[in-house]
Design a protein around this motif. Structure first.
Motif, PDB file in Angstrom:
ATOM      1  N   THR A   9     -29.597 -25.482  28.341  1.00  0.00           N
ATOM      2  CA  THR A   9     -28.358 -23.928  28.033  1.00  0.00           C
ATOM      3  C   THR A   9     -29.469 -23.431  28.015  1.00  0.00           C
ATOM      4  O   THR A   9     -30.143 -22.987  28.228  1.00  0.00           O
ATOM      5  N   PRO A  10     -28.244 -22.335  28.793  1.00  0.00           N
ATOM      6  CA  PRO A  10     -28.647 -21.085  29.759  1.00  0.00           C
ATOM      7  C   PRO A  10     -28.922 -20.366  28.220  1.00  0.00           C
ATOM      8  O   PRO A  10     -28.201 -20.696  26.705  1.00  0.00           O
ATOM      9  N   SER A  11     -30.330 -19.902  28.515  1.00  0.00           N
ATOM     10  CA  SER A  11     -30.602 -18.886  27.227  1.00  0.00           C
ATOM     11  C   SER A  11     -29.372 -17.682  27.166  1.00  0.00           C
ATOM     12  O   SER A  11     -28.807 -16.810  28.649  1.00  0.00           O
ATOM     13  N   ALA A  18     -25.260 -13.347  34.024  1.00  0.00           N
ATOM     14  CA  ALA A  18     -24.441 -14.714  34.383  1.00  0.00           C
ATOM     15  C   ALA A  18     -22.409 -13.490  34.427  1.00  0.00           C
ATOM     16  O   ALA A  18     -21.968 -13.301  35.113  1.00  0.00           O
ATOM     17  N   ALA A  19     -22.642 -12.854  32.669  1.00  0.00           N
ATOM     18  CA  ALA A  19     -21.919 -11.864  32.399  1.00  0.00           C
ATOM     19  C   ALA A  19     -21.351 -10.550  33.318  1.00  0.00           C
ATOM     20  O   ALA A  19     -20.032 -10.397  33.958  1.00  0.00           O
ATOM     21  N   LEU A  24     -19.005  -7.444  37.966  1.00  0.00           N
ATOM     22  CA  LEU A  24     -18.657  -6.461  38.629  1.00  0.00           C
ATOM     23  C   LEU A  24     -18.004  -7.495  39.957  1.00  0.00           C
ATOM     24  O   LEU A  24     -17.293  -6.971  40.634  1.00  0.00           O
ATOM     25  N   ALA A  25     -17.632  -8.821  40.080  1.00  0.00           N
ATOM     26  CA  ALA A  25     -16.811  -9.444  40.688  1.00  0.00           C
ATOM     27  C   ALA A  25     -15.487  -8.642  40.745  1.00  0.00           C
ATOM     28  O   ALA A  25     -14.236  -8.888  41.266  1.00  0.00           O
ATOM     29  N   PRO A  94     -26.782  -2.515  37.598  1.00  0.00           N
ATOM     30  CA  PRO A  94     -26.361  -3.340  36.198  1.00  0.00           C
ATOM     31  C   PRO A  94     -27.424  -4.435  36.018  1.00  0.00           C
ATOM     32  O   PRO A  94     -27.462  -4.720  34.792  1.00  0.00           O
ATOM     33  N   TYR A  95     -27.496  -5.326  36.759  1.00  0.00           N
ATOM     34  CA  TYR A  95     -28.733  -6.522  36.782  1.00  0.00           C
ATOM     35  C   TYR A  95     -29.738  -5.752  36.692  1.00  0.00           C
ATOM     36  O   TYR A  95     -30.843  -6.815  35.979  1.00  0.00           O
ATOM     37  N   CYS A  96     -30.888  -5.008  37.080  1.00  0.00           N
ATOM     38  CA  CYS A  96     -32.076  -4.252  36.601  1.00  0.00           C
ATOM     39  C   CYS A  96     -31.330  -3.754  35.089  1.00  0.00           C
ATOM     40  O   CYS A  96     -32.674  -4.585  34.556  1.00  0.00           O
TER      41      CYS A  96
END
Length: 230
Positions: A9-11, A18-19, A24-25, A94-96
């Protein structure tokens, strides 16, 4: 290993990444998203991550300014225990931001292993200071203008004019953030460095949308042999 990881299960950390990608997509113009993803694909195809330092090699020492303008060097931190060193792109990424906030939350657990967390970006000290204050970061956040230290670790790369122009089109001017016009960034990278300056774990990723889970760092530190006093 975390329960989430062992069960497949993803943490929550990976879920947050992922969100962010999903948001951003839909938020970015389609052409901009396509150009940025094409840049990631080129970076992966070029094998740039393979040129970075890896486990077993010595970590180059460095001295860089903190968010408050004080100088911080790696050797002095290693005198107190292992160092978790992470390179991030900038406050505009945003990922940073997901990564920095999660690592801040992990500080108490890192401290149980005697580890110090350090983050480096090519931003100017003013932007580094903003990053630290906005996110209430209590670990050293250092400014590597010109990617000099990132280059020593094999991480600096040119993102290309097309990606740079696309970033500017959505309000991200790297020259303003980094104080240079070279359109260079560090690859996403995290190193765990032991007190003898040996890298005992490294993860360098060409796709900046992925970052190492704090639970992974803690698992590596938990397996690190503790030196007994002489």
């Amino acid at each position: 290993m975390s329960t989430a990881a062992s069960s497949g299960t993803p943490s929550s950390f990976k879920q947050n990444l992922a969100a962010t990608a999903q948001h951003l997509a839909s938020a970015l113009p389609a052409a901009a998203a396509h150009t940025i993803d094409a840049g990631i694909a080129r970076t992966e195809a070029a094998g740039l991550a393979g040129h970075a330092l890896r486990a077993g090699q010595k970590a180059p020492d460095f001295t860089l300014p903190t968010a408050t303008g004080q100088l911080q060097n790696l050797a002095s931190l290693l005198a107190h225990g292992p160092v978790v060193l992470t390179f991030y792109r900038g406050n505009w990424c945003p990922y940073c931001n997901v990564q920095l906030r999660a690592y801040q939350q992990a500080l108490p657990e890192l401290a149980k292993h005697g580890a110090t967390l350090v983050a480096i970006s090519p931003q100017t000290p003013d932007f580094t200071g903003f990053t630290a204050s906005e996110k209430e970061l209590t670990f050293p956040v250092l400014s590597d203008v010109g990617n000099k230290v990132a280059r020593q670790y094999g991480l600096a790369y040119g993102i290309g004019s097309e990606v740079a122009d696309t970033l500017r089109s959505v309000g991200i001017d790297l020259a303003a953030h980094n104080g240079t016009t070279d359109d260079e960034l560090p690859l996403t990278a995290t190193f765990i460095i032991d007190t003898d300056q040996t890298i005992i774990w490294a993860e360098v990723i060409a796709n900046f949308k992925d970052r190492p889970d704090p639970a992974t760092l803690l698992a590596v530190l938990a397996q690190r042999p503790v030196a007994l006093p002489a």
